[in-house]
Design a protein around this motif. Sequence first.
Motif, PDB file in Angstrom:
ATOM      1  N   THR A  49       6.082 -16.855 -10.793  1.00 28.32           N
ATOM      2  CA  THR A  49       4.713 -17.122 -10.362  1.00 28.32           C
ATOM      3  C   THR A  49       3.821 -17.480 -11.538  1.00 28.32           C
ATOM      4  OG1 THR A  49       5.009 -15.549  -8.564  1.00 28.32           O
ATOM      5  CG2 THR A  49       2.760 -16.216  -9.073  1.00 28.32           C
ATOM      6  N   GLU A  95      -8.113  -6.382  -2.709  1.00 25.44           N
ATOM      7  CA  GLU A  95      -7.634  -7.296  -3.755  1.00 25.44           C
ATOM      8  C   GLU A  95      -8.751  -7.737  -4.708  1.00 25.44           C
ATOM      9  OE1 GLU A  95      -4.702  -7.424  -4.395  1.00 25.44           O
ATOM     10  OE2 GLU A  95      -3.382  -8.387  -2.946  1.00 25.44           O
ATOM     11  N   SER A 116      -7.829  -6.279  -8.023  1.00 28.99           N
ATOM     12  CA  SER A 116      -6.503  -6.575  -8.550  1.00 28.99           C
ATOM     13  C   SER A 116      -6.541  -7.853  -9.379  1.00 28.99           C
ATOM     14  CB  SER A 116      -5.492  -6.745  -7.401  1.00 28.99           C
ATOM     15  OG  SER A 116      -4.241  -7.194  -7.896  1.00 28.99           O
ATOM     16  N   SER A 117      -5.714  -7.885 -10.425  1.00 22.52           N
ATOM     17  CA  SER A 117      -5.592  -9.081 -11.259  1.00 22.52           C
ATOM     18  C   SER A 117      -4.335  -9.875 -10.923  1.00 22.52           C
ATOM     19  CB  SER A 117      -5.555  -8.684 -12.744  1.00 22.52           C
ATOM     20  OG  SER A 117      -4.444  -7.823 -12.992  1.00 22.52           O
ATOM     21  N   HIS A 118      -3.588  -9.445  -9.909  1.00 21.36           N
ATOM     22  CA  HIS A 118      -2.349 -10.137  -9.546  1.00 21.36           C
ATOM     23  C   HIS A 118      -2.656 -11.524  -9.015  1.00 21.36           C
ATOM     24  CE1 HIS A 118       1.467 -11.023  -7.484  1.00 21.36           C
ATOM     25  NE2 HIS A 118       1.995 -10.166  -8.338  1.00 21.36           N
ATOM     26  N   GLU A 178      -5.774  -0.129  -9.585  1.00 21.27           N
ATOM     27  CA  GLU A 178      -4.616  -1.027  -9.567  1.00 21.27           C
ATOM     28  C   GLU A 178      -3.449  -0.307 -10.213  1.00 21.27           C
ATOM     29  OE1 GLU A 178      -3.411  -5.669 -10.406  1.00 21.27           O
ATOM     30  OE2 GLU A 178      -5.053  -4.802 -11.550  1.00 21.27           O
ATOM     31  N   THR A 231       1.995  -3.559 -11.769  1.00 22.90           N
ATOM     32  CA  THR A 231       3.237  -4.191 -11.282  1.00 22.90           C
ATOM     33  C   THR A 231       3.585  -3.809  -9.848  1.00 22.90           C
ATOM     34  OG1 THR A 231       4.890  -2.530 -11.914  1.00 22.90           O
ATOM     35  CG2 THR A 231       4.120  -4.046 -13.644  1.00 22.90           C
ATOM     36  N   GLY A 235       0.519  -4.355  -1.743  1.00 23.48           N
ATOM     37  CA  GLY A 235       1.440  -4.495  -2.867  1.00 23.48           C
ATOM     38  C   GLY A 235       2.818  -4.954  -2.464  1.00 23.48           C
ATOM     39  N   LYS A 236       3.784  -4.597  -3.324  1.00 21.79           N
ATOM     40  CA  LYS A 236       5.171  -4.995  -3.111  1.00 21.79           C
ATOM     41  C   LYS A 236       5.778  -4.229  -1.934  1.00 21.79           C
ATOM     42  CE  LYS A 236       6.224  -6.197  -7.912  1.00 21.79           C
ATOM     43  NZ  LYS A 236       7.099  -5.884  -9.080  1.00 21.79           N
ATOM     44  N   ASP A 250       9.054 -10.831  -8.114  1.00 27.47           N
ATOM     45  CA  ASP A 250       8.918 -11.186  -6.708  1.00 27.47           C
ATOM     46  C   ASP A 250      10.196 -10.897  -5.929  1.00 27.47           C
ATOM     47  OD1 ASP A 250       6.359 -11.925  -7.074  1.00 27.47           O
ATOM     48  OD2 ASP A 250       6.699 -14.077  -7.033  1.00 27.47           O
ATOM     49  N   GLY A 293       1.693 -13.877 -17.184  1.00 27.58           N
ATOM     50  CA  GLY A 293       0.830 -12.781 -16.761  1.00 27.58           C
ATOM     51  C   GLY A 293       0.886 -11.573 -17.667  1.00 27.58           C
ATOM     52  N   ASN A 301       1.964  -8.687 -16.870  1.00 21.61           N
ATOM     53  CA  ASN A 301       3.242  -7.999 -16.703  1.00 21.61           C
ATOM     54  C   ASN A 301       4.373  -8.645 -17.503  1.00 21.61           C
ATOM     55  OD1 ASN A 301       3.143 -10.257 -14.942  1.00 21.61           O
ATOM     56  ND2 ASN A 301       4.876  -9.438 -13.799  1.00 21.61           N
TER      57      ASN A 301
END
Length: 629
Positions: A316, A348, A351-353, A378, A381, A396-397, A463, A507, A509
Amino acid sequence: MQLIRTIRRYPVITASTAVLAVVLVLQLVGAASVSRWLAISYVGVFIVWTLVGMVRDVLRGHIGLDILAVVAMIATLAVGEYLASLIVVLMLSGGEALEDFAGRRARRDLTALLDRSPRIAHVVRSQSAEPDAVQDRAVDDVAIGDVLLVRPSEIVPVDGILLTSSGTFDESSLTGESMPVSRNAGGEVLSGAINGTRAVRIRATRRSADSQYQQIVALVQDAQDSRAPVVRLADRFAIPFTAISLVLAGTGWALSGDPTRFAEVLVLATPCPLLIAAPVAFLGGLSRAAKTGVIMKSGAVIEQLARARSVAFDKTGTLTAGRPALVDVRPAEGFTADEVLLLAASAEQYSSHVLAEGIRRAAVEQGFDLVATDDAIEVATNGVEAVFDGRRVVVGKPAYITALAPETERAALGPGEAAAYVAIDGRFAGVLVLADDPRPESSRVVEWLRSNGVERITMLTGDALPTAMSIARQVGIEEVHAELLPPEKVHLAAQLRPRPVMMVGDGVNDAPVLAASDIGVAMGAKGATAAGDAADVVILVDSLDKIVDAVSIGQHTLRVALTAIWIGIGLSIGLMIVAMTGVIPAVAGALIQELVDLATILYALRALGGPPSGLTARASHGTPTPVRA
């Protein structure tokens, strides 16, 4: 004034030239004995000074090439060739001036960035009765929220938001884009951009040290200060070249029975081509890379890029455009699509995602007013948690949401789709499906790397596996590692073979794996500060094509550096063989070696140019041969 500055900058050259002139005058007036002792004394002091530096280097674990120069000076003094010994001293000290001149030429594009760094900002005084009253302030003193006036053709001092209705800016020094770009009110304006023909106002959003241009300048300064590859390249040739030179000189002495022959051969073995040509070539490579929008933090990176054999990509924002758009909301039983989207988008906000921006944007476009809260966090990850009017919302995930709500169901995703899972009050609430298409250049970049010496290409991403596999198939990557946490990325990068390994990410992460890889490359156009700080290479343009530029420039620069070294070694050995016959006097040999130095330096400056580095240009000019380890 220029002469005085030169004398102060190179005192050893000045002293050596003065001593040589005095020695020649003394010889002409018949004071040969005085001239000889003056030369011996001066060269003796220079030898001691050089030996002290050599001892310090040895204590640091570095055995350099100065031993040849010391032996040459001692030999010329021992056989009475004190004029030749003075020329060797002048040659060695003159090498510093040659390197400095060539270095300034090689680093001119790097220096241009430093010279253009904005220093003054025009701050609009809000309390003034005059609407356009401004106060000049040092850029470092500008605070977030200050309103700045940027006059026509001035450099934007700090990152900000445009307050004027519209403006045009030249961002070529930041992105390499030659055409001016237009911005409307509310658009982001980056420091370092040059304002167009009308005065504009901006509101500062970052302090000077955190702004885009200043970060680039800091990277450039680090690149200028790097000298690592010089030491490594010189060391590889130091012992063999020293041994060959001493053998040739000794053989000449043995065959002729004349110790003068030893000195005549050795004055042609001075190490300037190795000590000067390599750093000039690497500075040229750093400069050329900066001009194309690629900042390499050290010269050592150039050599690593040229020899890269494995490449790992984040997905991403790296292989994909990084701006996923919401394509579907799939609420779970007991929840509505609007409810899930509104609460998820509100969470969101904190969030910085990269997926968060797409969710927020979709909610705003559909007319939702996002809810604010003081209770949000947040979880790096994994996702974001927030509480709105007593309702706990987690986005999230899938694994993270499943741990909170065991009934969570995995969503079926199509090619290029990603999903954000939502839990509300501990219950699985639904899935937000986003699509993030591959960059149009991704497949071309992967194909180019594979055909230019890279043996293994893989994807390391946090992802979900189906999404990762879909993108990988579209860009031509066969090896995929998905659903990774940052420590797992670091572990896999460490296990990749063959080495060196280049990791490309964008990013926060990605910062650990970028720092841990042999070559970390950050897509820094969108301001991923943590990734940029951890990386060895920062791409200033939002295009994966620049990976090709970086590797291509690295390969070309290393070829030039190695060729320059071999030119110097080849010419020196050839001349030493000729000198073994006695046809080159010591004084003439010392002067000829200066020409060898000049030839290698001029060749090293070829690193500033070279074949076109872009994919489009390369298609019409052929593919360069990769540099092999």
